[in-house]
Design a protein around this motif. Structure first.
Motif, short mmCIF file in Angstrom:
data_model
loop_
_atom_site.label_atom_id
_atom_site.label_comp_id
_atom_site.label_asym_id
_atom_site.label_seq_id
_atom_site.Cartn_x
_atom_site.Cartn_y
_atom_site.Cartn_z
N ALA A 107 -26.63 -44.05 -30.05
CA ALA A 107 -25.86 -44.10 -31.29
C ALA A 107 -25.49 -45.52 -31.71
O ALA A 107 -24.89 -45.71 -32.78
CB ALA A 107 -24.59 -43.27 -31.13
N GLY A 108 -25.83 -46.49 -30.88
CA GLY A 108 -25.51 -47.87 -31.22
C GLY A 108 -24.03 -48.18 -31.13
O GLY A 108 -23.49 -48.97 -31.92
N ILE A 109 -23.33 -47.53 -30.18
CA ILE A 109 -21.91 -47.79 -29.96
C ILE A 109 -21.71 -48.31 -28.53
O ILE A 109 -22.68 -48.44 -27.78
CB ILE A 109 -21.06 -46.52 -30.19
N ASP A 110 -20.48 -48.61 -28.16
CA ASP A 110 -20.31 -49.19 -26.82
C ASP A 110 -19.17 -48.60 -26.00
O ASP A 110 -18.80 -49.13 -24.96
CB ASP A 110 -20.08 -50.71 -26.94
N ASP A 111 -18.61 -47.47 -26.44
CA ASP A 111 -17.45 -46.96 -25.70
C ASP A 111 -17.44 -45.45 -25.52
O ASP A 111 -16.40 -44.86 -25.29
CB ASP A 111 -16.16 -47.39 -26.41
N PHE A 112 -18.62 -44.80 -25.63
CA PHE A 112 -18.65 -43.35 -25.46
C PHE A 112 -19.02 -43.02 -24.01
O PHE A 112 -20.12 -43.28 -23.56
CB PHE A 112 -19.66 -42.69 -26.40
N GLU A 113 -18.07 -42.46 -23.29
CA GLU A 113 -18.34 -42.04 -21.91
C GLU A 113 -17.46 -40.83 -21.61
O GLU A 113 -16.26 -40.83 -21.87
CB GLU A 113 -18.04 -43.17 -20.93
N ALA A 114 -18.09 -39.78 -21.10
CA ALA A 114 -17.35 -38.55 -20.77
C ALA A 114 -17.97 -37.93 -19.52
O ALA A 114 -19.12 -37.49 -19.55
CB ALA A 114 -17.42 -37.56 -21.94
N VAL A 115 -17.23 -37.94 -18.43
CA VAL A 115 -17.75 -37.37 -17.19
C VAL A 115 -16.67 -36.54 -16.50
O VAL A 115 -15.47 -36.81 -16.63
CB VAL A 115 -18.24 -38.46 -16.20
N PHE A 116 -17.12 -35.53 -15.80
CA PHE A 116 -16.24 -34.77 -14.91
C PHE A 116 -16.32 -35.44 -13.55
O PHE A 116 -17.39 -35.86 -13.13
CB PHE A 116 -16.74 -33.32 -14.81
N TRP A 117 -15.19 -35.59 -12.88
CA TRP A 117 -15.24 -36.20 -11.56
C TRP A 117 -14.32 -35.47 -10.58
O TRP A 117 -13.43 -34.72 -10.97
CB TRP A 117 -14.90 -37.69 -11.60
N MET A 118 -14.58 -35.72 -9.31
CA MET A 118 -13.73 -35.20 -8.25
C MET A 118 -13.43 -36.33 -7.28
O MET A 118 -14.24 -37.25 -7.10
CB MET A 118 -14.40 -34.04 -7.50
N ALA A 119 -12.25 -36.26 -6.66
CA ALA A 119 -11.83 -37.27 -5.71
C ALA A 119 -11.30 -36.61 -4.45
O ALA A 119 -10.79 -35.49 -4.48
CB ALA A 119 -10.74 -38.16 -6.32
N LEU A 120 -11.43 -37.31 -3.33
CA LEU A 120 -10.89 -36.82 -2.07
C LEU A 120 -9.43 -37.25 -1.97
O LEU A 120 -9.13 -38.44 -2.04
CB LEU A 120 -11.70 -37.39 -0.90
N MET A 121 -8.55 -36.27 -1.82
CA MET A 121 -7.12 -36.55 -1.76
C MET A 121 -6.47 -35.72 -0.66
O MET A 121 -7.10 -34.82 -0.08
CB MET A 121 -6.45 -36.28 -3.11
N ALA A 122 -5.22 -36.02 -0.38
CA ALA A 122 -4.45 -35.31 0.63
C ALA A 122 -3.03 -35.16 0.13
O ALA A 122 -2.63 -35.81 -0.84
CB ALA A 122 -4.48 -36.08 1.95
N PRO A 123 -2.22 -34.32 0.77
CA PRO A 123 -0.80 -34.25 0.38
C PRO A 123 -0.13 -35.61 0.57
O PRO A 123 -0.61 -36.45 1.34
CB PRO A 123 -0.22 -33.21 1.36
N LYS A 124 0.96 -35.84 -0.14
CA LYS A 124 1.67 -37.11 -0.04
C LYS A 124 2.12 -37.36 1.41
O LYS A 124 2.29 -36.43 2.19
CB LYS A 124 2.88 -37.14 -0.97
N ASN A 125 2.29 -38.62 1.72
CA ASN A 125 2.74 -39.08 3.06
C ASN A 125 1.68 -38.94 4.14
O ASN A 125 1.99 -38.88 5.33
CB ASN A 125 4.02 -38.35 3.50
N LEU A 126 0.41 -38.93 3.74
CA LEU A 126 -0.65 -38.99 4.73
C LEU A 126 -0.52 -40.31 5.48
O LEU A 126 -0.35 -41.36 4.85
CB LEU A 126 -2.02 -38.92 4.05
N PRO A 127 -0.58 -40.32 6.81
CA PRO A 127 -0.48 -41.59 7.54
C PRO A 127 -1.51 -42.59 7.04
O PRO A 127 -2.69 -42.26 6.87
CB PRO A 127 -0.77 -41.17 8.99
N PRO A 128 -1.09 -43.82 6.77
CA PRO A 128 -2.00 -44.84 6.24
C PRO A 128 -3.23 -45.05 7.11
O PRO A 128 -4.32 -45.35 6.59
CB PRO A 128 -1.13 -46.10 6.20
N GLU A 129 -3.09 -44.90 8.43
CA GLU A 129 -4.22 -45.10 9.34
C GLU A 129 -5.31 -44.06 9.09
O GLU A 129 -6.51 -44.37 9.11
CB GLU A 129 -3.76 -45.02 10.80
N ILE A 130 -4.89 -42.82 8.82
CA ILE A 130 -5.87 -41.75 8.55
C ILE A 130 -6.47 -41.93 7.17
O ILE A 130 -7.68 -41.74 6.97
CB ILE A 130 -5.21 -40.36 8.69
N GLN A 131 -5.64 -42.33 6.20
CA GLN A 131 -6.15 -42.62 4.86
C GLN A 131 -7.24 -43.69 4.92
O GLN A 131 -8.31 -43.54 4.32
CB GLN A 131 -5.01 -43.09 3.96
#
Length: 326
Positions: A245-269
Motif C-alpha cells: 500500500a506504500g505506507i509504513d506503519d501497518f502491522e497487526a499480529v496475534f501474539w502469545m507470551a510465557l508468563m507466571a503468577p506475580k512474585n515468581l522468584p527472579p532466579e526461576i524467571q
C-alpha cells in the motif's frame, strides 16, 4: 567487640548465607516436578499446537516435563483469572495472549490486572494475518482493492472471527487507515467467516496465515498482503501491507507470551527466560513453527511488557474510539 553482639552477628550472617544457599539450590534443581503450561484456548487450534511444539523443546532444554492444560473461555479471561490464584513457584506457567491486556478494556469486568498480577518471562510466538479477498472480487492488489471499496461505499463486507478479536481490530484498523466505508460482519470463529469469504457473502477478511495459505494455494481466495513489517517465509510472494500500500506503519499480529503468577522468584524467571532465548538458535523449532504459520520468538521479560503497553495503546485506542463491546 561484645561477645553477645558478635554471636548475634554470626547468627544473622549464617541465616543470610543459609537463605542464599536455599535460593541457589532451588534454582539449580528447578524443575523437580512437572510444569503445567496453561493454554487459554481449546486443544487442536493453531495457538495450542504451536505452544505444545515450543513446550516440547523447552522441556528438553530445562530438563523437565511441561504439560499443557487447556482452560478456554471468555476470550482467554477464564484462564487469566485462574492464573492469578496459582502459586508463583514456577510450576504453573501461562501462554498469555495479547488479549490479556485488551480484555480489561473490552469486557465489563475481569479478575486480574495485566501488569501487576503476572511475571513476564519471554515472548512465545507471533501469528500474522493475511489480507484475503474473494477470488472474483476484481482486485489484484491492495491499491486496487482500496480504490474499489472507495468507489462503492457501504457495498462490501469484511469478516471477522468475533467482536474484539485481533482480526476484527485489524479490520477496523484497515478501514480507518484508508478511510473506507464497509460492513463489518462478525462470525463465531475464523472457519465460518472463511467459508463465507469463498462463497462471496463477504468479500474481504484478515485470516491467520496458516488458514489462508491452503485456501490461496487452492485458488479459492486471493492473498493481497501480510500484516507483518516483512514478508513471511511461508508466503514469500505475498507483500507486506506496508509494501503493497506504500505506507509504513501497518502491522497487526496475534501474539502469545510465557508468563507466571506475580512474585515468581527472579532466579526461576531468569532461568526460564534464558532457556527460551537460547531456543532462538534452534533451526528445527523455527522450521516447525514456520510450517504451522507462526513465528517463534523468545525474548527478555522487558520485551513482553513493551508489547503489552504497545498493543494496549494501539488496539485499546481503537476499542475506545469505536466503543467496541463483545
Amino acid at each position: 567487640m561484645n561477645k553477645k553482639i558478635f554471636s548475634r552477628a554470626l547468627v544473622i550472617l549464617g541465616l543470610t548465607f543459609g537463605l542464599s544457599e536455599i535460593s541457589i539450590s532451588a534454582t539449580t534443581s528447578y524443575p523437580e516436578a512437572p510444569i503445567k503450561l496453561v493454554m487459554p484456548y481449546p486443544a487442536g487450534g493453531m495457538s495450542d499446537v504451536s505452544a505444545r511444539t515450543i513446550a516440547e523443546v523447552l522441556s528438553k532444554k530445562i530438563g523437565g516435563n511441561i504439560i499443557v492444560e487447556n482452560r478456554p473461555g471468555a476470550a482467554s479471561t477464564v484462564a487469566s483469572n485462574w492464573m492469578v490464584h496459582q502459586k508463583p513457584d514456577g510450576y504453573t506457567l501461562y501462554a498469555a495472549p495479547v488479549s490479556l491486556v485488551l480484555n480489561p478494556i473490552l469486557q465489563t469486568e475481569v479478575g486480574y490486572k495485566p501488569y501487576e498480577d503476572f511475571t513476564p518471562i519471554s515472548m512465545l510466538l507471533y501469528s500474522p494475518f493475511v489480507l484475503q479477498i474473494n477470488k472474483d472480487l476484481g482486485a489484484n492488489n491492495v491499491k486496487e482493492l482500496v480504490a474499489l471499496i472507495k468507489a462503492h461505499p457501504g457495498k462490501y463486507a469484511i469478516g471477522t472471527s468475533g467482536v474484539g478479536s485481533i482480526n476484527h481490530l485489524a479490520a477496523e484498523y484497515f478501514i480507518n487507515q484508508f478511510g473506507l466505508e464497509m460492513i463489518v460482519a462478525h462470525y463465531k470463529g475464523g472457519s465460518p467467516a472463511a467459508k463465507d469469504l469463498v462463497g462471496g457473502q463477504i468479500q474481504v477478511m484478515f485470516s491467520a496465515a496458516n488458514e489462508a495459505a491452503p485456501m490461496m494455494a487452492a485458488g479459492r481466495t486471493k492473498g493481497l498482503a501480510v500484516t507483518t513489517s516483512k514478508r513471511l517465509s511461508m508466503l514469500p510472494a505475498v507483500p507486506s501491507m506496508n509494501e503493497a500500500a506504500g505506507i509504513d506503519d501497518f502491522e497487526a499480529v496475534f501474539w502469545m507470551a510465557l508468563m507466571a503468577p506475580k512474585n515468581l522468584p527472579p532466579e526461576i524467571q531468569t532461568k526460564l527466560s534464558t532457556a527460551m532465548q537460547e531456543l532462538n538458535n534452534d533451526p528445527q523449532l523455527i522450521q516447525k513453527t514456520n510450517a504451522l504459520g507462526v513465528q517463534f520468538h523468545a525474548s527478555s521479560p522487558q520485551e513482553v511488557v513493551d508489547n503489552l503497553r504497545q498493543d494496549e495503546k494501539k488496539w485499546g485506542g481503537i476499542i475506545k474510539k469505536l466503543d467496541i463491546k463483545p
